[in-house]
Design an enzyme around this catalytic site. Structure first.
Site, PDB file in Angstrom:
ATOM      1  N   PHE A   6      37.917  86.502  82.882  1.00  0.00           N
ATOM      2  CA  PHE A   6      36.814  86.113  83.765  1.00  0.00           C
ATOM      3  C   PHE A   6      36.634  84.603  83.715  1.00  0.00           C
ATOM      4  O   PHE A   6      36.526  84.017  82.635  1.00  0.00           O
ATOM      5  CB  PHE A   6      35.529  86.806  83.298  1.00  0.00           C
ATOM      6  CG  PHE A   6      34.302  86.438  84.097  1.00  0.00           C
ATOM      7  CD1 PHE A   6      34.046  87.037  85.323  1.00  0.00           C
ATOM      8  CD2 PHE A   6      33.394  85.511  83.600  1.00  0.00           C
ATOM      9  CE1 PHE A   6      32.906  86.697  86.049  1.00  0.00           C
ATOM     10  CE2 PHE A   6      32.248  85.173  84.321  1.00  0.00           C
ATOM     11  CZ  PHE A   6      32.005  85.769  85.548  1.00  0.00           C
ATOM     12  N   GLY A   7      36.592  83.971  84.882  1.00  0.00           N
ATOM     13  CA  GLY A   7      36.344  82.528  84.969  1.00  0.00           C
ATOM     14  C   GLY A   7      35.008  82.266  85.639  1.00  0.00           C
ATOM     15  O   GLY A   7      34.674  82.907  86.642  1.00  0.00           O
ATOM     16  N   TYR A   8      34.251  81.334  85.085  1.00  0.00           N
ATOM     17  CA  TYR A   8      32.945  80.975  85.661  1.00  0.00           C
ATOM     18  C   TYR A   8      32.850  79.468  85.919  1.00  0.00           C
ATOM     19  O   TYR A   8      31.832  78.986  86.402  1.00  0.00           O
ATOM     20  CB  TYR A   8      31.798  81.440  84.744  1.00  0.00           C
ATOM     21  CG  TYR A   8      31.890  80.846  83.362  1.00  0.00           C
ATOM     22  CD1 TYR A   8      32.677  81.441  82.380  1.00  0.00           C
ATOM     23  CD2 TYR A   8      31.224  79.666  83.049  1.00  0.00           C
ATOM     24  CE1 TYR A   8      32.798  80.866  81.122  1.00  0.00           C
ATOM     25  CE2 TYR A   8      31.335  79.094  81.802  1.00  0.00           C
ATOM     26  CZ  TYR A   8      32.124  79.703  80.843  1.00  0.00           C
ATOM     27  OH  TYR A   8      32.245  79.126  79.599  1.00  0.00           O
ATOM     28  N   GLY A   9      33.893  78.713  85.572  1.00  0.00           N
ATOM     29  CA  GLY A   9      33.916  77.268  85.784  1.00  0.00           C
ATOM     30  C   GLY A   9      35.182  76.910  86.532  1.00  0.00           C
ATOM     31  O   GLY A   9      35.485  77.488  87.587  1.00  0.00           O
ATOM     32  N   SER A  10      35.977  76.025  85.949  1.00  0.00           N
ATOM     33  CA  SER A  10      37.196  75.608  86.646  1.00  0.00           C
ATOM     34  C   SER A  10      38.167  76.771  86.841  1.00  0.00           C
ATOM     35  O   SER A  10      39.007  76.741  87.746  1.00  0.00           O
ATOM     36  CB  SER A  10      37.888  74.469  85.890  1.00  0.00           C
ATOM     37  OG  SER A  10      38.333  74.909  84.629  1.00  0.00           O
ATOM     38  N   GLU A  85      41.523  75.223  77.149  1.00  0.00           N
ATOM     39  CA  GLU A  85      40.108  75.384  76.787  1.00  0.00           C
ATOM     40  C   GLU A  85      39.842  74.944  75.341  1.00  0.00           C
ATOM     41  O   GLU A  85      38.842  75.348  74.753  1.00  0.00           O
ATOM     42  CB  GLU A  85      39.687  76.849  77.001  1.00  0.00           C
ATOM     43  CG  GLU A  85      39.931  77.391  78.403  1.00  0.00           C
ATOM     44  CD  GLU A  85      39.100  76.720  79.500  1.00  0.00           C
ATOM     45  OE1 GLU A  85      38.023  76.195  79.176  1.00  0.00           O
ATOM     46  OE2 GLU A  85      39.558  76.689  80.651  1.00  0.00           O
TER      47      GLU A  85
HETATM   48  C1  SIN Z   1      35.804  78.863  82.819  1.00  0.00           C
HETATM   49  O1  SIN Z   1      36.145  78.296  83.848  1.00  0.00           O
HETATM   50  O2  SIN Z   1      35.625  80.090  82.798  1.00  0.00           O
HETATM   51  C2  SIN Z   1      35.625  78.122  81.533  1.00  0.00           C
HETATM   52  C3  SIN Z   1      35.102  76.742  81.672  1.00  0.00           C
HETATM   53  C4  SIN Z   1      36.025  75.799  82.390  1.00  0.00           C
HETATM   54  O3  SIN Z   1      37.229  75.735  82.058  1.00  0.00           O
HETATM   55  O4  SIN Z   1      35.567  75.100  83.304  1.00  0.00           O
END
Ligand code: SIN
Length: 177
Positions: A6-10, A85
């Protein structure tokens, strides 16, 4: 066998790994915040940028993208993500709730920066966060682009996020000097 990430940012707009399926999903009881410092992507040591992490919040939902990966690719993908990360994120497992279905949640891997990590910055007034974002740059580019790309991706998914959209408006409008 396959696994979900699951990604919530980039990871929403630049997953950078092969996947078999992508779905909009939410994690419940968490909110997205620009409280994590970035010294390896959107800032540098001594002058960090700000990127997102998750904080616990009763009743909240954080929407993002869930990617199903095939197990044959798993080791390589997780090695690559561990490197990407490495600036303070731990890999944890949370329940993913898919959009448009009442089906049971599925477990997914999530990269989470907890407040004990050395790059943690924590809360600050949004105009201060905007000023920091506007001046920060790192090896992955300008911090402002991270904020605007995240906001654009969430809007494209028809997902609301007051914190992200308010910050995007501030950095776009120039914010307060
Ligand atoms: C994510 O995207 O889920 C983690 C935070 C990031 O790499 O921006």
């Amino acid at each position: 066998m396959s696994a979900w990430i699951f990604g919530y940012g980039s990871l929403i707009w630049r997953p950078d790994f092969p996947f078999a399926e992508r779905r909009t999903a939410a994690i419940r009881g968490w909110s997205r915040r620009f409280w994590q410092g970035s010294t390896d992507h959107r800032g540098v040591p001594g002058d960090p940028g700000r990127v997102v992490t998750l904080i616990r919040e009763n009743g909240a939902e954080c929407w993002g993208r869930a990617y199903r990966i095939e197990s044959g690719n798993g080791d390589e993908i997780f090695d690559r993500l561990a490197y990407r990360e490495k600036g303070g994120y731990d890999r944890i497992t949370l329940d993913l709730h898919f959009s448009g279905t009442q089906a049971e949640p599925v477990p997914g891997f999530v990269y989470f920066a907890n407040p004990e990590n050395p790059n943690w910055l924590g809360p600050a007034p949004l105009p201060d966060i905007a000023r920091q974002v506007r001046r920060s740059h790192g090896p992955s580019g300008a911090n402002i682009d991270y904020v605007l790309q995240l906001a654009a991706a969430l809007r494209g998914m028809e997902v609301e996020d007051e914190h992200v959209f308010a910050l995007a408006d501030l950095v776009k409008g120039g914010g307060t000097p």
